[in-house]
Write a protein that holds these residues in place. Structure first.
Motif, short mmCIF file in Angstrom:
data_model
loop_
_atom_site.label_atom_id
_atom_site.label_comp_id
_atom_site.label_asym_id
_atom_site.label_seq_id
_atom_site.Cartn_x
_atom_site.Cartn_y
_atom_site.Cartn_z
N GLY A 266 1.52 14.07 12.63
CA GLY A 266 1.49 13.42 11.09
C GLY A 266 1.22 12.19 11.12
O GLY A 266 1.39 11.18 11.91
N PHE A 267 0.40 11.60 10.08
CA PHE A 267 0.05 9.95 9.76
C PHE A 267 1.14 9.76 8.90
O PHE A 267 1.45 10.16 7.81
CB PHE A 267 -1.43 10.09 9.07
CG PHE A 267 -1.58 8.71 8.73
CD1 PHE A 267 -1.80 7.86 9.32
CD2 PHE A 267 -1.64 8.63 7.06
CE1 PHE A 267 -2.42 6.55 8.78
CE2 PHE A 267 -1.86 7.49 6.46
CZ PHE A 267 -2.23 6.28 7.29
N GLY B 285 -9.11 15.37 2.09
CA GLY B 285 -10.06 15.31 0.94
C GLY B 285 -9.76 16.44 0.12
O GLY B 285 -9.62 17.51 0.33
N ALA B 286 -10.17 16.23 -1.33
CA ALA B 286 -9.78 17.31 -2.28
C ALA B 286 -11.13 18.23 -1.99
O ALA B 286 -10.89 19.39 -2.12
CB ALA B 286 -10.03 16.77 -3.56
N ASP B 287 -12.49 17.47 -1.87
CA ASP B 287 -13.48 18.34 -1.64
C ASP B 287 -13.69 18.63 0.10
O ASP B 287 -14.11 17.69 0.70
CB ASP B 287 -14.81 17.80 -2.00
CG ASP B 287 -14.51 17.93 -3.57
OD1 ASP B 287 -13.95 18.72 -4.30
OD2 ASP B 287 -15.11 16.80 -4.19
N LYS B 288 -13.44 19.68 0.55
CA LYS B 288 -13.52 20.03 1.99
C LYS B 288 -15.00 19.67 2.40
O LYS B 288 -15.74 20.05 1.95
CB LYS B 288 -12.85 21.36 2.22
CG LYS B 288 -11.45 21.60 1.99
CD LYS B 288 -10.59 20.34 2.39
CE LYS B 288 -9.27 20.70 2.20
NZ LYS B 288 -8.23 19.55 2.30
N LEU C 28 0.57 -1.21 0.03
CA LEU C 28 -0.10 0.10 -0.05
C LEU C 28 1.00 1.23 -0.10
O LEU C 28 1.87 1.27 0.86
CB LEU C 28 -0.87 0.06 1.39
CG LEU C 28 -1.99 -1.37 1.38
CD1 LEU C 28 -1.19 -2.24 2.34
CD2 LEU C 28 -3.35 -0.74 1.93
N LYS C 29 0.55 2.16 -0.80
CA LYS C 29 1.31 3.54 -1.04
C LYS C 29 0.31 4.47 -0.33
O LYS C 29 -0.93 4.67 -0.45
CB LYS C 29 1.37 3.98 -2.45
CG LYS C 29 2.48 3.05 -3.04
CD LYS C 29 3.86 3.38 -2.25
CE LYS C 29 5.30 2.56 -3.05
NZ LYS C 29 6.31 2.73 -2.50
N LEU C 30 0.72 5.34 0.80
CA LEU C 30 0.08 6.08 1.75
C LEU C 30 -0.04 7.39 0.97
O LEU C 30 1.00 7.86 0.46
CB LEU C 30 0.54 5.89 3.00
CG LEU C 30 0.54 4.49 3.70
CD1 LEU C 30 1.09 4.93 5.05
CD2 LEU C 30 -0.72 3.94 3.69
N ARG C 31 -1.21 8.18 1.48
CA ARG C 31 -1.30 9.65 1.14
C ARG C 31 -0.39 10.64 2.01
O ARG C 31 -0.07 10.20 3.12
CB ARG C 31 -2.81 9.95 1.47
CG ARG C 31 -3.47 10.92 0.49
CD ARG C 31 -4.93 11.03 1.02
NE ARG C 31 -5.56 9.91 0.41
CZ ARG C 31 -6.26 10.13 -0.95
NH1 ARG C 31 -5.91 11.07 -1.83
NH2 ARG C 31 -6.92 9.02 -1.35
N GLN C 32 0.26 11.40 1.32
CA GLN C 32 1.13 12.35 1.97
C GLN C 32 0.50 13.44 2.63
O GLN C 32 -0.56 14.08 2.15
CB GLN C 32 2.07 12.92 1.16
CG GLN C 32 3.12 11.56 0.25
CD GLN C 32 3.80 10.86 1.57
OE1 GLN C 32 4.84 11.35 1.97
NE2 GLN C 32 3.61 9.72 1.84
N GLY C 33 1.01 13.99 3.85
CA GLY C 33 0.54 15.32 4.27
C GLY C 33 -0.71 15.23 5.32
O GLY C 33 -1.28 16.27 5.41
N VAL C 34 -1.15 13.91 5.61
CA VAL C 34 -2.04 13.76 6.31
C VAL C 34 -2.06 13.95 7.79
O VAL C 34 -0.66 13.50 8.35
CB VAL C 34 -2.86 12.47 6.06
CG1 VAL C 34 -4.12 12.07 7.23
CG2 VAL C 34 -3.22 11.97 4.69
N THR C 35 -2.78 14.60 8.34
CA THR C 35 -2.39 14.59 9.90
C THR C 35 -3.70 14.20 10.69
O THR C 35 -4.90 14.15 10.43
CB THR C 35 -2.23 16.19 10.24
OG1 THR C 35 -3.51 16.98 9.97
CG2 THR C 35 -0.95 16.80 9.63
N PHE C 36 -3.47 13.85 11.93
CA PHE C 36 -4.53 13.50 12.96
C PHE C 36 -5.05 14.94 13.57
O PHE C 36 -4.45 15.93 13.53
CB PHE C 36 -3.72 12.70 14.03
CG PHE C 36 -3.71 11.26 13.68
CD1 PHE C 36 -4.41 10.34 13.66
CD2 PHE C 36 -2.17 10.76 13.41
CE1 PHE C 36 -4.31 8.99 13.25
CE2 PHE C 36 -1.91 9.60 12.89
CZ PHE C 36 -3.08 8.64 12.95
N SER C 37 -6.16 14.61 14.25
CA SER C 37 -6.80 15.93 14.70
C SER C 37 -6.01 16.71 15.91
O SER C 37 -6.15 17.87 16.26
CB SER C 37 -8.05 15.58 15.33
OG SER C 37 -8.09 14.74 16.38
#
Length: 509
Positions: free
Chosen positions: A110-111, A213-216, A97-106
Motif C-alpha cells: 500500500g501507498f 485512475g478513474a479511467d483505466k 497534502l491530502k493523499l488518495r486512498q487505496g493506492v498500491t505499488f506494483s
C-alpha cells in the motif's frame, strides 16, 4: 510561427491523411481486448530509476510506471495526482497534502504518507543525487501526521512547488526501495507495470488493472521498440509493425504522411541550445562567450536543422514567463562585434572548444552542430565536435566533461523547475550548467517566494537578462514534435512538454 502560439497550448495542429487499415501487434479484435500498442523510439532507456532520469526515452517510459503527487493535464494545468488536494497556510510557509486512498505499488504494497515523507526526504538528501533536489529547496521538513496527510514546512511561500511535484523526477517510491532494485524491477503506482525488457531492443509494460485512475488504461500493454533511426521507425509504421511514434525531424515527419497515418504537429516548451561551460578554459572570459553569441545566426540554425519549423527563443520558454530574444546583446549575427569581443579577451587568433553532440536521442542534433561549427568558424571559433551515442553523451553531460554541448533541454510551465536546478549555486545541475552568481541565487529565490503573476514575470525577465548579458549559454530555438499514429490508434493526446502520459488513455483496434 505567430508569437502567441503558446496561448493555445495543448491544442495541436493536425495534418490528417486519408486513413486505411494497417495490421497491429497483439491479440484481440478491439479496444476492449487490450491489444499491445507498439511505440517506436530511437534509444533504449538509460535508467529505470526515476529520481535520476534525464534522457527523454527514460522519462517517457517512467511516466507510465510511476506516479507523482501532482500531474499536468493536457493544457499543462497542475491537477491532482497521488495527492487529491493541497492547501497552503501560515502565510505560505506550510503546504498540507491530502493523499488518495487505496493506492498500491506494483508489488502489491500500500501507498501512504510514510512513503511520501521517505521519498521527499531521500530526494532532498544530497547523497541520493536526485536530479529534482533543487526543486525542494524551500522545504525545511516533511511530516506525516496520519496515513493520508503530509505536511511540508517551507522557508517561505513557494509558488513553483505544486508544478515541480508533477515531474517524474519527483516520483513517489515505496519506503526503502533502492536504485539497484528498481533498475531491474520498477515498483511504482503508475498505470502500467514492467513486463519484460530486451536490452537495446524493447521494453514492454503491462496494464496495471489496480491503478487508481478513474479511467483505466486502454491498451493491454505498451511496447517501446528501439529503432535507432526515425526514418526506419516510419518504415516500420508503414509495414504495420509500429502504431505510434513521436518524431523530431520535420523532414522525416513529412515522409510519414501516407495513407493510414495521421501526423499531429505540437509546439514544444523544450529548447535547443549550445551549452557553454563557463568554468572551462577560454569560456571563463565573458567576452569569449559574447563573441560566440554574436557569431551565430539562430534562424539559420533553425532553417538548416529543422526546415524553419520552430521559433527563435531566449532562455525561458514557459508561456507565462517567455523571454524576448530581441533583448539579448546580439539579437542578430554580427561578426565584427564577435571579433571585437575576442579582441577584448586577448583571443583575436581564435579559440577551440571541445563540443559534445548526441546522436540518436533527437534527430536534428548533428545538423545543428555542423551548422554551428560552420558559422562559428567564420569568427575564428572552432567547435571540435565529438558525436556520441545517447548513453555516452548523457554520461559526459552529467559529468560536465565538455567545453560546449549541443543540447535539447525539456521545458516546463513554471521556469523554476527548468532553470533553478541549473543556475543556482546549490542547484543539482549547476556543475553541468557551468555558471551561477549571488544575483541569480537571489532572483530565483524571489521568483519562488512571489505569488503574483505579473511580479513573477518581472523577476524572471531579470533572470533571462542576466543569462543573456553574460552569454551563459547560447539559446537557439524551440521546435515541434510530430506524433505519427496509425488508423487503429485512438485517444492519444500530445503535450507541449513532450510528455507521453496520455499513453494510458490510448487504445489500439
Amino acid at each position: 510561427m505567430p508569437r502567441g502560439w503558446f496561448s493555445v497550448i495543448g491544442v495541436t495542429s493536425v495534418l490528417v491523411i486519408a486513413l486505411a487499415g494497417c495490421s497491429s501487434s497483439g491479440s484481440g479484435t478491439g479496444p476492449s481486448a487490450g491489444r499491445t500498442l507498439v511505440v517506436g523510439v530511437t534509444s533504449d532507456p538509460d535508467t529505470l530509476f526515476p529520481w535520476k532520469a534525464t534522457q527523454f526515452t527514460a522519462v517517457n517510459v517512467l511516466q507510465n510506471l510511476y506516479g507523482t503527487l501532482t500531474e499536468f493535464d493536457k493544457d499543462l494545468n497542475v491537477v491532482p495526482g497521488l495527492a487529491e488536494s493541497w492547501k497552503a497556510s501560515d502565510g505560505g510557509r506550510t503546504l498540507t497534502l491530502k493523499l488518495r486512498q487505496g493506492v498500491t505499488f506494483s508489488d502489491g504494497s500500500g501507498f501512504d504518507s510514510d512513503d511520501v515523507k521517505w521519498s521527499l526526504d531521500q530526494i532532498m538528501n544530497p547523497d541520493t543525487a536526485a536530479v529534482a533536489r533543487a526543486s525542494l529547496s524551500s522545504v525545511k521538513s516533511v511530516t506525516a501526521p496520519d496515513k493520508s496527510t503530509v505536511v511540508l514546512e517551507l522557508t517561505g511561500p513557494d509558488a513553483a512547488l505544486p508544478a515541480n511535484l508533477a515531474t517524474i523526477n519527483m516520483a513517489m517510491l515505496s519506503t526503502g526501495d533502492t536504485e539497484a532494485k528498481l533498475s531491474t524491477r520498477p515498483n511504482g503506482t503508475g498505470p502500467f507495470t514492467l513486463r519484460s525488457r530486451a536490452a537495446s531492443q524493447s521494453i514492454t509494460l503491462a496494464r496495471n488493472d489496480k491503478w487508481w485512475g478513474a479511467d483505466k488504461p486502454k491498451a493491454g500493454a505498451l511496447e517501446f521498440r528501439v529503432i535507432p533511426d526515425e526514418s526506419s521507425i516510419v518504415a516500420a509504421m508503414q509495414s504495420g509493425n509500429v502504431q505510434l511514434t513521436v518524431l523530431n525531424d520535420p523532414l522525416v515527419a513529412r515522409t510519414a504522411q501516407v495513407p493510414g497515418v495521421t501526423v499531429a504537429k505540437t509546439p514544444q516548451l523544450n529548447y535547443h541550445v549550445l551549452q557553454l561551460n563557463a568554468r572551462h578554459g577560454d569560456l571563463k572570459d565573458v567576452n569569449v562567450r559574447l563573441a560566440i553569441q554574436c557569431a551565430i545566426d539562430r534562424k539559420q540554425v533553425l532553417d538548416t536543422a529543422a526546415l524553419g519549423e520552430g521559433e527563435v527563443v531566449g532562455p525561458i520558454t514557459s508561456p507565462a514567463f517567455k523571454s524576448d530574444p530581441a533583448r539579448r546583446p546580439c539579437p542578430a549575427r554580427d561578426l565584427s562585434k564577435a571579433a571585437e569581443y575576442l579582441g577584448k579577451a586577448g583571443k583575436s587568433g581564435g579559440v577551440t572548444l571541445k563540443t559534445i553532440v548526441s546522436q540518436g536521442e533527437y534527430a536534428t542534433s548533428v545538423n545543428e552542430a555542423q551548422n554551428l561549427k560552420a558559422q562559428l568558424a567564420e569568427a575564428k571559433i572552432n567547435l571540435d565536435l565529438e558525436v556520441l551515442e545517447s548513453g555516452a553523451y548523457v554520461d559526459r553531460w552529467n559529468a560536465a566533461d565538455f567545453d560546449a554541448a549541443v543540447a535539447l533541454n525539456g521545458g516546463r510551465p513554471d521556469p523554476d523547475g527548468s532553470y533553478g536546478r541549473y543556475f543556482t549555486s546549490q542547484g543539482n545541475f549547476n556543475k553541468v550548467a557551468g555558471y551561477s552568481s549571488p544575483e541569480l541565487d537571489k532572483l530565483f529565490a524571489d521568483g519562488k517566494a512571489t505569488t503574483g503573476q505579473a511580479a513573477r514575470k518581472a523577476i524572471y525577465d531579470q533572470v533571462s537578462a542576466r543569462l543573456e548579458d553574460d552569454a551563459v549559454w547560447i539559446w537557439l530555438f524551440s521546435g515541434y514534435t510530430y506524433t505519427a499514429t496509425t488508423a487503429e490508434v485512438r485517444g492519444f493526446v500530445p503535450m507541449a512538454n513532450g510528455s507521453l502520459q496520455y499513453l494510458r488513455a490510448t487504445s489500439v483496434g
